[in-house]
Write an enzyme that holds these catalytic residues in place. Structure first.
Site, PDB file in Angstrom:
ATOM      1  CE  LYS A   1      -2.307   1.986   4.820  1.00  0.00           C
ATOM      2  NZ  LYS A   1      -1.488   0.833   5.220  1.00  0.00           N
TER       3      LYS A   1
ATOM      4  CB  SER B   1      -0.943   0.020   1.209  1.00  0.00           C
ATOM      5  OG  SER B   1      -0.245   0.352   2.387  1.00  0.00           O
TER       6      SER B   1
END
Length: 242
Positions: free
Chosen positions: A201, A163
């Protein structure tokens, strides 16, 4: 003849490759050229590729190669746009794995007076994708030059998932994290969700909420209440083995 935007993009890519050894992500290129979407970057790259300045390598993330540069770039070093997002330093090597340090030293930053390499504990795996179980206990240690660290305590985690590929973070990389419980919007962080899920993230603040943003369009941004997210540290470097 290149347009101004094409020249700016080529100059930015060339500068980043020379500085970091890897080309910038599409998000970094978009921000550097102040474009509203990545589709504009795709068009510029296609135009540069058709004119023989760039080459894209298939089946590889961020695989853009500068083949040649205009004479005007070779003759004068013009200012290059600065990226607005964090880009991790990349350490390449194959001698970094060391026996695990004693548990009492697991979170310590160790360096002698001569400024030699520092031992950093590897504390398990972190998801760059669907969050996984919270950070594990120390498995082993790596040694790094002090140049790749910030002040304070550090630990490392092995990345699992894709991701964050557009931020240059690939499956199997080791991320070096500075231990801290606060971060600025735009920082890449280790976030602990609901005291049981850990993920890597980019931090965005949306009013009183916290957004955990992926660097891959296949993943959605997660928006959570501040009471559900604990910041466990900020990314400062990245180690990749070939």
């Amino acid at each position: 003849m290149l347009t101004r935007k094409q020249l700016d993009l080529l100059r930015f890519i060339q500068s980043r490759v020379q500085e970091c050894g890897v080309p910038p992500s599409f998000d970094e290129m978009k921000d550097a050229l102040d474009l509203k979407s990545k589709s504009g970057i795709h068009r510029l790259i296609t135009a540069l590729e058709e004119r023989g300045f760039l080459r894209r390598l298939p089946n590889r993330a961020r695989a853009i190669e500068v083949i040649r540069i205009p004479e005007s770039m070779a003759q004068a070093a013009a200012p290059t746009p600065e990226p607005r997002r964090f880009t991790p330093s990349v350490v390449e090597g194959g001698k970094s794995r060391q026996p695990a340090t004693p548990p009492m030293q697991a979170s310590a930053r160790m360096i002698d007076d001569s400024g030699r390499a520092i031992s950093i504990p590897v504390m398990g795996r972190i998801a760059a994708g669907t969050p996984v179980s919270a950070i594990q206990n120390q498995s082993h240690a790596i040694t790094l030059s002090p140049d790749f660290l910030a002040g304070g305590e550090h630990y490392a985690l092995e990345v699992r998932g894709d991701s964050m590929v557009e931020a240059g973070i690939l499956d199997g990389d080791l991320v070096v994290i500075r231990k801290q419980d606060t971060a600025n919007t735009g920082d890449i962080i280790v976030a602990l969700i609901d005291d049981e899920e850990a993920t890597l993230k980019r931090l965005r603040r949306r009013g009183s909420s916290i957004a955990l943003e992926a660097a891959n369009p296949a993943y959605e941004t997660r928006v959570l209440g501040p009471d559900r997210v604990q910041i466990q540290g900020r990314l400062v470097s990245l180690v990749r083995r070939y």
